[in-house]
Design a protein around this motif. Structure first.
Motif, short mmCIF file in Angstrom:
data_model
loop_
_atom_site.label_atom_id
_atom_site.label_comp_id
_atom_site.label_asym_id
_atom_site.label_seq_id
_atom_site.Cartn_x
_atom_site.Cartn_y
_atom_site.Cartn_z
N GLN A 1 18.08 19.85 34.04
CA GLN A 1 18.65 20.14 32.74
C GLN A 1 17.78 19.59 31.60
O GLN A 1 17.73 20.15 30.51
CB GLN A 1 20.05 19.53 32.62
CG GLN A 1 21.13 20.27 33.39
CD GLN A 1 21.56 21.56 32.71
OE1 GLN A 1 22.40 22.28 33.20
NE2 GLN A 1 20.98 21.88 31.56
N ALA A 2 17.08 18.49 31.86
CA ALA A 2 16.30 17.85 30.80
C ALA A 2 14.96 18.52 30.56
O ALA A 2 14.47 18.55 29.41
CB ALA A 2 16.09 16.37 31.14
N SER B 1 13.92 20.73 27.52
CA SER B 1 13.95 20.12 26.19
C SER B 1 12.70 19.31 25.88
O SER B 1 12.57 18.76 24.78
CB SER B 1 15.18 19.21 26.05
OG SER B 1 16.38 19.95 26.17
N ARG C 1 8.83 18.41 24.95
CA ARG C 1 7.80 18.97 24.10
C ARG C 1 6.52 19.18 24.90
O ARG C 1 6.38 18.67 26.01
CB ARG C 1 7.53 18.04 22.92
CG ARG C 1 8.74 17.80 22.03
CD ARG C 1 8.52 16.62 21.11
NE ARG C 1 9.67 16.36 20.25
CZ ARG C 1 9.94 15.18 19.69
NH1 ARG C 1 9.13 14.15 19.91
NH2 ARG C 1 11.01 15.03 18.93
N LEU D 1 15.78 10.01 25.21
CA LEU D 1 16.43 11.20 24.68
C LEU D 1 17.85 11.33 25.21
O LEU D 1 18.11 11.08 26.39
CB LEU D 1 15.60 12.43 25.08
CG LEU D 1 16.03 13.81 24.65
CD1 LEU D 1 16.00 13.93 23.12
CD2 LEU D 1 15.12 14.86 25.28
N LEU E 1 20.88 14.16 25.52
CA LEU E 1 21.17 15.59 25.44
C LEU E 1 22.64 15.84 25.73
O LEU E 1 23.24 15.14 26.55
CB LEU E 1 20.32 16.36 26.45
CG LEU E 1 18.80 16.27 26.30
CD1 LEU E 1 18.12 16.77 27.56
CD2 LEU E 1 18.33 17.07 25.10
N GLU F 1 22.97 25.12 28.48
CA GLU F 1 22.07 24.96 27.34
C GLU F 1 22.34 23.58 26.76
O GLU F 1 23.45 23.28 26.30
CB GLU F 1 22.31 26.04 26.29
CG GLU F 1 21.36 25.93 25.11
CD GLU F 1 21.58 27.01 24.08
OE1 GLU F 1 20.93 26.93 23.01
OE2 GLU F 1 22.40 27.92 24.34
N MET F 2 21.32 22.72 26.80
CA MET F 2 21.46 21.35 26.32
C MET F 2 20.71 21.21 24.99
O MET F 2 19.65 21.81 24.79
CB MET F 2 20.89 20.36 27.33
CG MET F 2 21.46 20.49 28.73
SD MET F 2 23.19 19.98 28.87
CE MET F 2 23.04 18.20 28.78
N VAL F 3 21.28 20.41 24.10
CA VAL F 3 20.64 20.19 22.80
C VAL F 3 20.45 18.69 22.59
O VAL F 3 21.32 17.89 22.94
CB VAL F 3 21.48 20.79 21.65
CG1 VAL F 3 21.51 22.30 21.74
CG2 VAL F 3 22.91 20.24 21.69
N PRO F 4 19.31 18.27 22.02
CA PRO F 4 19.10 16.85 21.72
C PRO F 4 20.08 16.40 20.63
O PRO F 4 20.27 17.08 19.63
CB PRO F 4 17.65 16.81 21.21
CG PRO F 4 17.02 18.09 21.70
CD PRO F 4 18.13 19.09 21.73
N GLU G 1 17.70 10.27 19.79
CA GLU G 1 16.45 9.88 20.45
C GLU G 1 15.90 8.60 19.82
O GLU G 1 16.18 8.29 18.66
CB GLU G 1 15.41 10.99 20.38
CG GLU G 1 14.90 11.31 18.99
CD GLU G 1 13.76 12.35 19.04
OE1 GLU G 1 12.62 11.96 18.78
OE2 GLU G 1 14.06 13.53 19.34
#
Length: 228
Positions: A12-13, A16, A18, A120, A122, A169-172, A175
């Protein structure tokens, strides 16, 4: 193995991250507690602090902060649930500032990930509901079909027998950059001396990651991949 758990945290991570960022570890941790002076375990100012504001202002401030952090009234707060993550330090510190907008009782779909660049947090993305234009009859038919499906399909939380576990769908949502993290150590948390992985930040605040685990060897492994 808990069949009600969502897809593996690392899977899942990864989406996200970069470009060039490396995942070191990821784990689900839904319940967040505080060990911060002046706050209760849910991050709400203690009554001794609010009393200085006067009774009316104290009640208003307590209600507003409690609502923001996902808390309700004081009922049931005497025995907080066993947390997966505990924030410690001073109010306004790096740890407190990073997570103060998070609900203290998140879902199984909240995960914590350490990468080569940051720590992070999420959470599962929940799309706003669209207004329904279905007629009462169509709603009733659809409800009947849903009930029939539930009665004939064995479910485990959000998962169903015979259906592949889908990636959410995971969102930050929070952090902390690695340059703000002073280090990690295997430690013991609280009076029960539960094993944990402790993240210490440069201002003296930090987080204890307990993750529903009581095996020190698991935290030793986490520490090894953290510093590798």
């Amino acid at each position: 193995m808990n069949l009600g758990y969502p897809l593996g945290a690392a899977s899942q991570a990864l989406p996200s991250l970069r470009l060039g960022e490396r995942l070191l570890w990821a784990a689900y941790g839904r319940t967040l507690n505080y060990d911060v002076r002046g706050l209760d375990p849910w991050g709400v100012p203690k009554k001794s602090v609010l009393s200085k504001l006067g009774s009316g202002a104290a009640n208003f401030a307590g209600d507003m902060v409690g609502a923001a952090l996902g808390g309700g009234d004081d009922s049931g707060r005497s025995n907080p649930p066993s947390p997966q993550v505990v924030v410690f330090g001073e109010q306004g510190g790096l740890a407190h500032a990073a997570v103060r907008g998070l609900s203290t009782s998140g879902s199984l779909a909240r995960l914590w990930a350490l990468t080569s660049a940051r720590l992070l947090v999420l959470e599962k993305f929940v799309a706003p509901e669209k207004p329904s234009e279905k007629s009462f009859l169509s709603k009733a038919i659809g409800f009947g079909k849903d009930i029939a499906a539930i009665m004939t399909t064995k479910t485990y939380g959000e998962n169903a027998a015979g259906v592949p576990i889908a990636r959410h769908e995971m969102v930050p949502c929070a952090e902390i950059p690695r340059e703000s993290i002073a280090g990690f150590a295997v430690a013991e948390h609280g009076k029960k001396r539960r094993p944990c992985l402790r993240a210490s930040f440069v201002d003296g605040s930090g987080m204890d990651f307990l993750f529903d685990c009581d095996d020190p060897r698991q935290f030793a492994w986490l520490h090894s991949v953290t510093v590798s």
